[in-house]
Design a protein around this motif. Structure first.
Motif, PDB file in Angstrom:
ATOM      1  N   SER A  77       0.813  -1.229   0.000  1.00 56.71           N
ATOM      2  CA  SER A  77       0.000   0.000   0.000  1.00 56.71           C
ATOM      3  C   SER A  77       0.843   1.273   0.000  1.00 56.71           C
ATOM      4  CB  SER A  77      -0.949   0.021   1.208  1.00 56.71           C
ATOM      5  OG  SER A  77      -1.852  -1.050   1.165  1.00 56.71           O
ATOM      6  N   SER A 213      -9.424   6.598  -7.639  1.00 56.28           N
ATOM      7  CA  SER A 213      -9.759   7.261  -6.378  1.00 56.28           C
ATOM      8  C   SER A 213      -9.286   6.470  -5.166  1.00 56.28           C
ATOM      9  CB  SER A 213     -11.275   7.477  -6.294  1.00 56.28           C
ATOM     10  OG  SER A 213     -11.738   8.319  -7.327  1.00 56.28           O
ATOM     11  N   THR A 214      -8.325   5.562  -5.382  1.00 54.94           N
ATOM     12  CA  THR A 214      -7.901   4.692  -4.284  1.00 54.94           C
ATOM     13  C   THR A 214      -6.857   5.337  -3.381  1.00 54.94           C
ATOM     14  OG1 THR A 214      -6.138   3.664  -5.594  1.00 54.94           O
ATOM     15  CG2 THR A 214      -8.339   2.652  -5.711  1.00 54.94           C
ATOM     16  N   ASP A 216      -5.404   7.346  -0.623  1.00 52.55           N
ATOM     17  CA  ASP A 216      -5.931   7.957   0.598  1.00 52.55           C
ATOM     18  C   ASP A 216      -5.067   9.104   1.110  1.00 52.55           C
ATOM     19  OD1 ASP A 216      -8.100   6.207   0.735  1.00 52.55           O
ATOM     20  OD2 ASP A 216      -6.944   4.698   1.803  1.00 52.55           O
ATOM     21  N   THR A 217      -3.747   9.008   0.898  1.00 52.21           N
ATOM     22  CA  THR A 217      -2.823   9.980   1.470  1.00 52.21           C
ATOM     23  C   THR A 217      -1.693  10.255   0.483  1.00 52.21           C
ATOM     24  OG1 THR A 217      -3.270   9.103   3.688  1.00 52.21           O
ATOM     25  CG2 THR A 217      -1.325  10.501   3.440  1.00 52.21           C
ATOM     26  N   SER A 246     -12.989  11.589  -4.308  1.00 49.35           N
ATOM     27  CA  SER A 246     -12.533  12.305  -3.116  1.00 49.35           C
ATOM     28  C   SER A 246     -11.129  12.828  -3.340  1.00 49.35           C
ATOM     29  CB  SER A 246     -12.558  11.386  -1.885  1.00 49.35           C
ATOM     30  OG  SER A 246     -11.683  10.290  -2.079  1.00 49.35           O
ATOM     31  N   PRO A 248      -7.415  13.131  -1.757  1.00 44.60           N
ATOM     32  CA  PRO A 248      -6.621  12.463  -0.719  1.00 44.60           C
ATOM     33  C   PRO A 248      -6.212  13.421   0.395  1.00 44.60           C
ATOM     34  CG  PRO A 248      -5.754  11.987  -2.907  1.00 44.60           C
ATOM     35  CD  PRO A 248      -6.760  13.073  -3.067  1.00 44.60           C
ATOM     36  N   ARG A 249      -5.935  12.843   1.531  1.00 44.29           N
ATOM     37  CA  ARG A 249      -5.390  13.607   2.651  1.00 44.29           C
ATOM     38  C   ARG A 249      -3.951  13.997   2.307  1.00 44.29           C
ATOM     39  NH1 ARG A 249      -3.185  11.668   7.793  1.00 44.29           N
ATOM     40  NH2 ARG A 249      -3.664  13.165   9.450  1.00 44.29           N
ATOM     41  N   THR A 304      -8.030  19.158   3.423  1.00 43.71           N
ATOM     42  CA  THR A 304      -8.025  17.692   3.350  1.00 43.71           C
ATOM     43  C   THR A 304      -7.900  17.029   4.711  1.00 43.71           C
ATOM     44  OG1 THR A 304      -5.611  17.583   3.051  1.00 43.71           O
ATOM     45  CG2 THR A 304      -6.955  17.823   1.052  1.00 43.71           C
ATOM     46  N   ALA A 350      -2.664   4.006   8.220  1.00 44.52           N
ATOM     47  CA  ALA A 350      -3.025   4.598   6.932  1.00 44.52           C
ATOM     48  C   ALA A 350      -3.011   3.526   5.840  1.00 44.52           C
ATOM     49  CB  ALA A 350      -2.061   5.724   6.582  1.00 44.52           C
ATOM     50  N   ARG A 351      -3.739   3.795   4.763  1.00 48.68           N
ATOM     51  CA  ARG A 351      -3.798   2.865   3.641  1.00 48.68           C
ATOM     52  C   ARG A 351      -3.556   3.629   2.349  1.00 48.68           C
ATOM     53  NH1 ARG A 351      -8.520   1.849   2.606  1.00 48.68           N
ATOM     54  NH2 ARG A 351      -8.242  -0.068   1.388  1.00 48.68           N
ATOM     55  N   ASN A 352      -2.960   2.933   1.385  1.00 53.35           N
ATOM     56  CA  ASN A 352      -2.789   3.476   0.033  1.00 53.35           C
ATOM     57  C   ASN A 352      -2.156   4.875   0.061  1.00 53.35           C
ATOM     58  OD1 ASN A 352      -4.000   1.137  -0.919  1.00 53.35           O
ATOM     59  ND2 ASN A 352      -6.037   2.045  -1.007  1.00 53.35           N
TER      60      ASN A 352
END
Length: 393
Positions: A77, A213-214, A216-217, A246, A248-249, A304, A350-352
């Motif tokens: 990830s 959109s996968t 996350d961060t 969305s 990402p953060r 974000t 966290a992921r991805n």
């Protein structure tokens, strides 16, 4: 001509590249920005990559083949977006391609950049491509390999022991000689050339094209936050057009020796965050670090629900040594800060996560640079540059 500029904090329309004058009077450094692009109807899968794939600047592209850099998996990830594959070896090429094109559109004959290394080399390359003169004002700590790369591309490299004196000299050159600024030249730093920074949005487009959109961060090595803000702006455009579900953060990766964003976000009050200042000292991650958080970086983190993470030298140098041995990626120390922060976030659940690898490890090789004496006046600087350009033809 390029689009007009507006302050994202107070909405003042203004010109020039010294940031918003009204916000500066409040003690808050804010860069100006052009309008966001309307990406409705675009085919994300067909995005060709780079800052000219969906250009923010009218007119013909100025390009050396920048962008569309590889996304390298380096763990479960975790990916590194390897910006060292750009023509001069850093992410700065995305910005300088657009910034120098904007200089051409505005009739400039000489561009100037303040740089610890990467921006100067990139500015020199794109100026040479465009047939413009380029002057790079730097610090005496610039790695020799970066000084030589910049000079090989036709630009004089002029050192200063004090960044405030350097910025004052650039401001005088912009005002009195008409040189076109490609980087920040005010203190506290507001940010780089507003048109050039739009080139960083293409990183978001490429990440969305390749990972959908996968993500996350996104972890970004951060100084004035031009890159951080540019990537977040790109994702905002994509989200507004429905091309991602969305944004990402965003996470600012810093060193503990120059952690303005980390210090700011320790406060709950946004006004206090805007006005935070820290003491900054040099570090092996010479490309990042600032004394006050530029507002556009804070905005990207606020938008974000992001954060800033600062690492001690030993933590990111351990990653710097490990990364090439375990992944085959030889990146500069500033990039290792981002990768080390990304690993820490994954350990925390966290992921991805994508870490931006901003520059080649070759950039930081420690070799002495033979540089001239620092100029004491604008006339002395102009005279040295005239001699330089006469010599290189």
């Amino acid at each position: 001509m390029p689009a007009p500029l507006r302050c994202p904090r107070c909405s003042l329309e203004a010109g020039g590249f010294a940031g918003c004058p009204r916000c500066r009077a409040d003690g808050v450094p804010v860069n100006l920005v052009p309008p966001l692009l309307d990406l409705r109807g675009r085919d994300l899968a067909a995005f060709p990559g780079g800052p000219w794939g969906w250009p923010s600047l009218p007119g013909p592209p100025l390009t050396l083949g920048e962008g569309d850099t590889p996304l390298v998996p380096v763990g479960d990830s975790l990916w590194v977006k390897d910006e060292s594959r750009n023509p001069t070896g850093s992410h700065k090429d995305r910005a300088m391609a657009v910034g120098v094109a904007a200089a051409l559109a505005q009739g400039a004959d000489t561009v100037v950049a303040a740089s610890s290394g990467n921006a100067g080399a990139s500015a020199a390359a794109y100026a040479a491509r465009a047939g413009l003169r380029c002057v790079v004002l730097t610090t005496v700590r610039i790695p020799g390999v970066l000084a030589e790369q910049t000079r090989a591309l036709g630009a004089p490299v002029v050192p200063f022991t004090d960044t405030a004196a350097r910025d004052t000299m650039i401001e005088a050159a912009v005002r009195e000689l008409g040189w076109y600024p490609l980087t920040n030249y005010v203190q506290p730093a507001a940010g780089g050339n507003a048109y050039g920074n739009e080139g960083y949005k293409s990183i978001a487009y490429e990440l969305a094209r390749d990972l959908g959109s996968t993500v996350d961060t996104v972890v970004v090595p951060t100084s004035r936050a031009d890159l951080l803000a540019g990537v977040e702006r790109g994702y905002r455009e994509l989200a507004a057009a429905g091309l991602v579900t969305s944004v990402p953060r965003m996470v600012a990766a810093e060193t503990a020796t120059a952690a303005a964003f980390s210090a700011a976000l320790r406060h709950d009050d946004r006004v206090v965050q805007e006005l935070t200042t820290v003491h900054s000292v040099p570090s092996p991650a010479f490309s990042i670090g600032s004394t006050q958080p530029a507002w556009q970086g804070l905005q990207a983190l606020w938008n974000t629900s992001g954060e800033a993470v600062a690492l001690e030298v030993d933590d990111y140098l351990t990653e710097h040594r490990r990364l090439p041995l375990t992944t085959g990626l030889f990146l500069e120390a500033s990039s290792a800060v981002a990768v080390a922060v990304a690993r820490r976030l994954l350990d925390q659940g966290a992921r991805n996560v994508v870490a931006l690898g901003t520059g080649s490890g070759l950039k930081g090789l420690d070799a002495p640079a033979e540089l001239p004496e620092s100029p004491s006046s604008l006339d002395e600087l102009a005279g040295y540059c005239a001699e330089w350009f006469a010599t290189v033809g």
